[in-house]
Design an enzyme around this catalytic site. Structure first.
Site, short mmCIF file in Angstrom:
data_model
loop_
_atom_site.label_atom_id
_atom_site.label_comp_id
_atom_site.label_asym_id
_atom_site.label_seq_id
_atom_site.Cartn_x
_atom_site.Cartn_y
_atom_site.Cartn_z
N GLN A 100 0.84 -1.20 0.00
CA GLN A 100 0.00 0.00 0.00
C GLN A 100 0.87 1.25 0.00
OE1 GLN A 100 -2.25 1.87 3.37
NE2 GLN A 100 -4.02 0.99 2.33
N TYR A 169 -5.91 11.11 3.91
CA TYR A 169 -4.54 11.27 3.44
C TYR A 169 -4.56 12.00 2.09
CZ TYR A 169 -3.48 8.22 7.33
OH TYR A 169 -3.39 7.70 8.59
N ARG A 319 -8.49 -5.18 12.60
CA ARG A 319 -8.39 -5.36 14.05
C ARG A 319 -8.64 -6.80 14.51
NH1 ARG A 319 -12.28 -0.60 15.89
NH2 ARG A 319 -13.16 -1.09 13.83
N CYS A 341 -12.26 -9.92 18.90
CA CYS A 341 -11.93 -8.49 18.93
C CYS A 341 -13.10 -7.68 19.49
CB CYS A 341 -11.59 -8.01 17.52
SG CYS A 341 -11.30 -6.23 17.38
N CYS A 344 -11.87 -2.05 20.63
CA CYS A 344 -11.55 -1.01 21.61
C CYS A 344 -10.47 -0.04 21.11
CB CYS A 344 -11.11 -1.65 22.93
SG CYS A 344 -9.58 -2.63 22.78
#
Length: 368
Positions: A100, A169, A319, A341, A344
């Site tokens: 990426q 971005y 995550r 997950c 958090c």
């Protein structure tokens, strides 16, 4: 009707299933922006555990686009050999990996780059320090730098590259009227605001050819009253498809948003999951290239529905795979319990002090 564990391909990348590990800054690059053995081990673990496609953390194409410490960089020919070590290790485990690429623009860290960050326009948001509006020469140079970085990715044997056009971005800034207030050919209506990303994509195609996969991560909308809308985003998707893009990973939100940001917290039930799903359904009807959907997916049943109902072609997660690298392998083996997950975001906080990992899982392992 597609299946989660069927073989597919994206412009020649043969993928064993429809699961994608979405790009994540891991805080495990060295001072030159090269992958460390620690990072390589993390990504190899994902390949070992049957993640169909792995996308690296965001990798800057020039030092003045660096956002975080220990961030990957694809700005030097000298680093190609180190990236080759990474891709060789992942491929040895039958994994597929995409690099990426990003420039932080407005959100580049002034201390890390030792200067004033560039932005499409000289705007002040959330009391950030001064930013310098990009000249046309700056734009021209970055088009060349992204093309050069893409070529390095190809030479390092990555299976493709992804352009990070989401979350605020630089590409996202050009697309968003919140950040882009230019009055030249790179500002104004959505076709003009998309001119820079499209020109970058065309420059990359000239460098890597038509058969090297090029993907983009794109906001479905900014979730900001002055930001990119869904209708505009769909137009951008069409522009990119026409310019030779191979797939879109659909995300949403800006770094500056409080609640409606890219990594939403407190996903406690299936109704909270896949929070860009409705936008994806509209998007999918308008474009012909493969669509990857990210955003709070935690349950096997939700992932299965996304594919079976043709909402998207791939399910992208981050995550859950930080906490459970073996999640996809577990689901494939028939254990369809929800990812553990808890959304958090403590994993990202850990990255600022040392590296990205799940401290909740670590504490539980210690207590057990």
């Amino acid at each position: 009707m597609g299946s989660l564990f069927e073989q597919t391909s994206v412009n020649g990348i043969s993928l064993s299933n429809r699961f994608v590990r979405s790009a994540t800054w891991m805080g495990m690059a060295n001072e030159k922006g090269e992958p460390t053995p620690q990072l390589t081990n993390i990504l190899c673990e994902l390949a070992d555990n049957e993640v169909g496609l792995i996308i690296t953390g965001f990798t800057y194409v020039r030092k003045n686009g660096k956002c975080l410490s220990r961030q990957l960089g694809a700005h030097r020919d000298e680093s190609i050999s180190r990236f080759k070590e990474l891709t060789r290790a992942v491929h040895k485990r039958n994994g597929k990996i995409v690099l990426q690429l990003v420039h932080g623009g407005y959100f580049s860290d002034s201390e890390l780059i030792n200067g004033v960050p560039l932005a499409p326009s000289k705007v002040k948001i959330n009391e950030k320090n001064s930013r310098r509006a990009m000249s046309k020469q700056d734009i021209k140079e970055l088009i060349e730098l992204f093309a050069d970085a893409s070529k390095r990715g190809k030479e390092a044997n990555f299976d493709g590259i992804q352009l990070h056009m989401a979350h605020g971005y630089l590409f996202s800034q050009f697309l968003s009227p919140l950040f882009n207030q230019r009055r030249d050919e790179y500002g104004g209506d959505i076709e003009s605001r998309a001119k820079f990303p499209v020109e970058v994509l065309k420059g990359i195609r000239k460098n890597v050819g038509p058969d090297f996969p090029v993907l983009a991560k794109l906001n479905c909308r900014d979730y900001h009253e002055k930001g990119l809308s869904l209708e505009e985003s769909i137009q951008v998707g069409k522009f990119l498809e026409e310019a030779g893009l191979d797939a879109i990973e659909l995300s949403g939100g800006l770094l500056i948003n409080e609640d409606l940001n890219p990594s939403r917290k407190n996903i406690t039930s299936e109704k909270d999951e896949a929070y860009f799903e409705e936008e994806a359904k509209i998007f999918k009807a308008e474009i012909d290239i493969p669509l990857m959907l990210v955003g709070g997916i935690r349950s096997y049943s939700v992932a299965k529905r996304i594919i079976s109902e043709n909402t998207a072609d791939y399910v992208s997660m981050s995550r859950p795979l930080i906490r459970e690298p073996n999640l996809i392998k577990r689901w494939h083996a028939g254990d369809h319990r929800k990812a553990t997950c808890t959304s958090c975001n403590e994993c990202f906080k850990a990255g600022y002090s040392q590296k990205v990992f799940c401290p909740i899982e670590n504490r539980q392992n210690i207590s057990n």
